[in-house]
Design a protein around this motif. Structure first.
Motif, short mmCIF file in Angstrom:
data_model
loop_
_atom_site.label_atom_id
_atom_site.label_comp_id
_atom_site.label_asym_id
_atom_site.label_seq_id
_atom_site.Cartn_x
_atom_site.Cartn_y
_atom_site.Cartn_z
N GLU A 171 2.53 1.94 -3.41
CA GLU A 171 1.25 2.43 -4.38
C GLU A 171 1.03 3.78 -4.01
N GLU A 172 1.12 4.21 -2.95
CA GLU A 172 0.84 5.59 -2.47
C GLU A 172 2.10 6.72 -2.91
N THR B 151 8.21 6.15 -9.78
CA THR B 151 7.53 7.25 -9.20
C THR B 151 7.93 8.35 -9.94
N GLU C 133 2.16 7.45 -6.73
CA GLU C 133 1.13 8.48 -7.10
C GLU C 133 1.89 9.89 -6.87
N LYS D 176 0.83 -1.29 0.04
CA LYS D 176 0.03 -0.10 -0.08
C LYS D 176 0.99 1.22 0.05
N GLU D 177 2.13 1.37 0.75
CA GLU D 177 2.79 2.32 0.93
C GLU D 177 3.43 2.71 -0.37
#
Length: 590
Positions: free
Chosen positions: A205-206, A489, A209, A202-203
């Motif tokens: 994925e964040e 990223t 962004e 989850k981290e």
């Protein structure tokens, strides 16, 4: 590692964007003419990377199964030890890395002088103890470039807290022969979460962004104003304490992430030193200074607040080795073999210098030994790269990226800081600059890869807002998913040597790494030692970085670039629009 700021496309997002990126590349190929005078980084990039998966496997086997990285780590951290820029240990590290790179098969291994740094210095011994109202041995070390006490000194402790010019008066005539506790006692939060962390899915994925708003901008301005205020005050405080003939100064150690600055951990970086440039002879600190574990500092502080007299005895034994020491980078190469591409270069590196409380194992011994292991892997496999592969191990990073900035200035380009009185009064990294002045070599460097976030394994890459490289790296990392490399990223990350290259329009990249206990307990602390290196993670880092370097050296084109920076236009680009409001009254002050 010079403190950093970070911002972040993941592999999944890039996969979704690939059709559009492919179409863009095809359109670009139709409309843009190319010839031998057009740099390959400006030419259309292939939509499909020609990956040598056999070489992927060979690098994986050598890097994961036959690694020598921990041997490099022990020799550097245990034998040579901490490597403050300008110090005898830094000179040892420069010579050792040069000789090791030669021994593994690199050519042209040498040291490059990037200019005068300042004073050479080393800590020989430091101890601090309380002699009354009780006896106690404290955890403390000299701050870098502290003078010696010239033998043990003892004195009555006193708390001094100076925040502005008005605070000086209350201490005049009261500090002669005293041991000064400089600064208030800070909070010591409980360690209620793990200090050793890895990224969750989850981290990641964040992180992938890209934020369209940066809520920290206002906080950053507040921090910068506070920094400038401290910057202006610190030299005044240092001179005041010397004029008042204080015997010595004790600084409280700062905190780390998640309350990690406790349990006897001390941080000895710029925040602890008494002076904004204590390594320069004309800014030399005149009073011995130590940084103390917060629990020890707290005991003395509370006693003094309760009006209990406290006596301290201490001995700071340090040695200065010259006022005008130069800084050096270690450089070596694997020469290119393609007649058309051999003059082009791919670089890999990290900073070799460190602070002194530990042995600089993680910051940035880790990045240095990884870069060395990359070169060893490629040499061992007998790789004949099309482009030249060059390693550079920097010094002076901790004081302001001096080594990499000096190298980039000498070889690739430079934007000179403005010298107006208002700008000359600022730290150089905050000063405005003129336009870039580029050198011919700038067009020959394909990219620079850097590791400087401890020894946590690589999880992806910060693209540094280079959208054109995204589909390339997405293909490079696809075969590395089983090693945990999944995330790209568009965000920037700062605070280390890739910025020197990015600043002159050269693709420079820092990898996303698992945090481990780097920011909580290891970074710039007495815990930055061999035991905080993670062997399996370091093997993975060296393997992944070796594949990136190999791919960049073998592909037909250089890595694509962002538009060239124009630092001289920043004020103009951010200035408010003029004559926007039809009802506005002209400002008579203008």
């Amino acid at each position: 590692m010079f403190d950093c700021y970070r911002r972040p496309l993941s592999a999944l997002l890039l996969a979704a964007a690939m059709p559009a990126l492919t179409a863009f590349a095809a359109d670009k190929a139709k409309t843009k003419s190319t010839d031998d005078t057009t740099p390959s980084y400006e030419q259309p990039q292939p939509t499909v990377e020609n990956l040598d998966l056999t070489m992927y496997q060979r690098i994986r086997e050598e890097g994961l199964m036959h690694s020598h990285i921990m041997e490099y780590g022990s020799a550097l951290a245990d034998d040579i030890g901490p490597r403050l820029t300008g110090s005898p240990n830094m000179a040892k590290a420069n010579a050792w890395t040069r000789d090791q790179l030669t021994a593994m098969g690199c050519v042209n291994a040498h040291l490059e002088d990037w200019g005068e740094f300042g004073m050479g210095w080393q800590q020989l011994n430091t101890w601090v103890r309380m002699t009354s109202p009780d006896t106690a041995v404290f955890i403390a070390q000299a701050t870098p470039w502290s003078p010696s006490t010239n033998g043990p000194v003892s004195g009555e402790a006193i708390v001094v807290n100076i925040q502005n010019d008005a605070d000086f008066d209350q201490y005049k005539g009261k500090l002669a022969g005293k041991i000064v506790l400089l600064g208030e006692m800070r909070e010591v939060p409980p360690v209620d979460k793990a200090l050793f962390e890895r990224y969750t899915d989850k981290e990641l994925e964040e992180l992938a962004e890209y934020p369209t708003t940066y809520r920290g901008a206002a906080d950053l301005q507040v921090r910068m104003r506070a920094y400038l205020q401290r910057y202006k005050m610190v030299d005044k405080i240092a001179q005041f304490l010397a004029d008042e003939k204080a015997a010595a100064v004790i600084r409280p150690s700062r905190d780390g992430k998640n309350g990690g600055g406790s349990g006897g951990t001390i941080f000895d970086d710029n925040g602890a030193a008494l002076g904004r440039q204590p390594y320069l002879a004309d800014h030399k600190v005149k009073v011995p200074v130590v940084v103390m574990a917060i629990e020890n500092y707290g005991r003395v502080y509370r006693l003094l607040q309760a009006h209990v007299p406290v006596s301290i005895e201490m001995d700071v034994e340090t040695k200065f080795t010259g006022d005008h020491e130069h800084g050096f980078d270690t450089v070596a190469e694997i020469p290119g073999t393609d007649p058309k591409l051999k003059d082009e270069v791919v670089m890999v590196g990290g900073h070799l210098d460190s602070w002194i409380a530990g042995t600089g194992a993680a910051d940035n011994g880790a990045g240095s030994i990884v870069a060395m292991e990359v070169m060893r892997i490629l040499n061992t496999l007998g790789v004949k790269p099309r482009r030249t592969i060059r390693i550079a191990l920097w010094s002076g990073e901790e004081e302001g990226l001096f080594g990499s900035r000096g190298y980039v200035k000498q070889h690739f380009g430079y934007a000179a800081p403005l010298t107006t009185p208002d700008q000359a009064a600022l730290p150089e990294f905050m000063r405005k600059t003129g336009p870039l002045e580029l050198k011919p070599e700038q067009k020959l460097l394909s990219g620079y890869f850097n590791v400087d976030n401890g020894s946590g394994k690589i999880r992806g890459v910060y693209l540094q807002e280079n959208a054109a490289v995204a589909p390339i790296f997405a293909q490079w990392i696809a075969p590395l998913k089983d090693l945990g490399v999944t995330t790209l990223t568009m965000r920037n990350t700062g605070g280390t040597d890739h910025l020197s290259f990015d600043a002159v329009g050269i693709p420079g990249f820092q990898f996303i790494q698992d945090a481990l206990d780097y920011e909580s307990r290891v970074h710039h602390s007495n815990q930055d030692v061999y035991e905080h290196l993670q062997p399996d993670d370091l093997k993975q880092i060296a393997t992944v970085e070796a594949i990136f370097v190999y791919n960049a050296a073998m592909r037909d084109q250089m890595l694509p670039r962002k538009p060239l920076p124009h630092p001289e236009l920043r004020d103009q680009q951010t200035a408010p629009l003029e004559n926007l409001f039809p009802g506005a009254v002209p400002d008579e002050k203008k």
